[in-house]
Design a protein around this motif. Sequence first.
Motif, mmCIF file in Angstrom:
data_model
loop_
_atom_site.group_PDB
_atom_site.id
_atom_site.type_symbol
_atom_site.label_atom_id
_atom_site.label_comp_id
_atom_site.label_asym_id
_atom_site.label_seq_id
_atom_site.Cartn_x
_atom_site.Cartn_y
_atom_site.Cartn_z
ATOM 1 N N LEU A 29 -7.947 -8.196 -1.802
ATOM 2 C CA LEU A 29 -6.176 -8.570 -1.858
ATOM 3 C C LEU A 29 -5.553 -7.454 -1.305
ATOM 4 O O LEU A 29 -4.870 -7.674 -0.481
ATOM 5 C CB LEU A 29 -5.717 -9.080 -3.436
ATOM 6 N N LEU A 30 -6.031 -6.465 -2.139
ATOM 7 C CA LEU A 30 -4.451 -5.292 -1.177
ATOM 8 C C LEU A 30 -4.870 -5.382 0.170
ATOM 9 O O LEU A 30 -3.907 -4.983 1.121
ATOM 10 C CB LEU A 30 -4.889 -3.686 -1.599
ATOM 11 N N LEU A 31 -5.990 -5.641 1.046
ATOM 12 C CA LEU A 31 -6.655 -5.974 2.366
ATOM 13 C C LEU A 31 -5.889 -6.519 2.851
ATOM 14 O O LEU A 31 -4.835 -6.663 4.158
ATOM 15 C CB LEU A 31 -8.256 -5.360 2.725
ATOM 16 N N MET A 35 -2.800 -6.398 6.065
ATOM 17 C CA MET A 35 -2.676 -7.296 7.148
ATOM 18 C C MET A 35 -1.851 -8.507 7.237
ATOM 19 O O MET A 35 -1.505 -9.018 8.596
ATOM 20 C CB MET A 35 -4.380 -7.802 7.476
ATOM 21 N N ARG A 36 -1.926 -9.234 6.126
ATOM 22 C CA ARG A 36 -0.859 -10.480 6.133
ATOM 23 C C ARG A 36 0.192 -10.840 5.277
ATOM 24 O O ARG A 36 0.110 -11.181 3.902
ATOM 25 C CB ARG A 36 -1.952 -11.911 6.179
ATOM 26 N N GLY A 37 0.878 -8.997 5.386
ATOM 27 C CA GLY A 37 2.263 -9.209 4.124
ATOM 28 C C GLY A 37 2.688 -10.508 3.582
ATOM 29 O O GLY A 37 2.741 -10.683 2.550
ATOM 30 N N SER A 38 3.465 -11.208 4.873
ATOM 31 C CA SER A 38 4.050 -12.465 3.955
ATOM 32 C C SER A 38 3.423 -13.090 3.707
ATOM 33 O O SER A 38 3.588 -14.765 2.306
ATOM 34 C CB SER A 38 5.037 -12.642 4.969
#
Length: 99
Positions: A29-31, A35-38
């Motif tokens: 989940l943190l990765l 990678m795809r913050g939004s």
Amino acid sequence: MSERIRCGCRRCTIRGLMGPAIIITVGVLLLLDQMRGSIFSFGDTYPVILIVIGAISLAAAASPAEGHISGGVAPQAPDTSGSVPPAPQNQFPDQGQGQ
């Protein structure tokens, strides 16, 4: 070595996967958050951790408990010699006496 016996039944084996599964889930989940913050922000996807916990708990409850060892200490073999074991010796002979 410890005298503790680890249970090898399926139920306990599946329950032992709870910690590693949660750590892997949080890492993924943190990765995804990095990678795809939004799209996959950690604040929106944390319920996945609850789903993983529930799935592992359900799998453990549904698995058989054949061969389960309750308790954590190895049982001692009974004394079959027929003799009475000696009384323990007092380590401090001057103490504990009515003085």
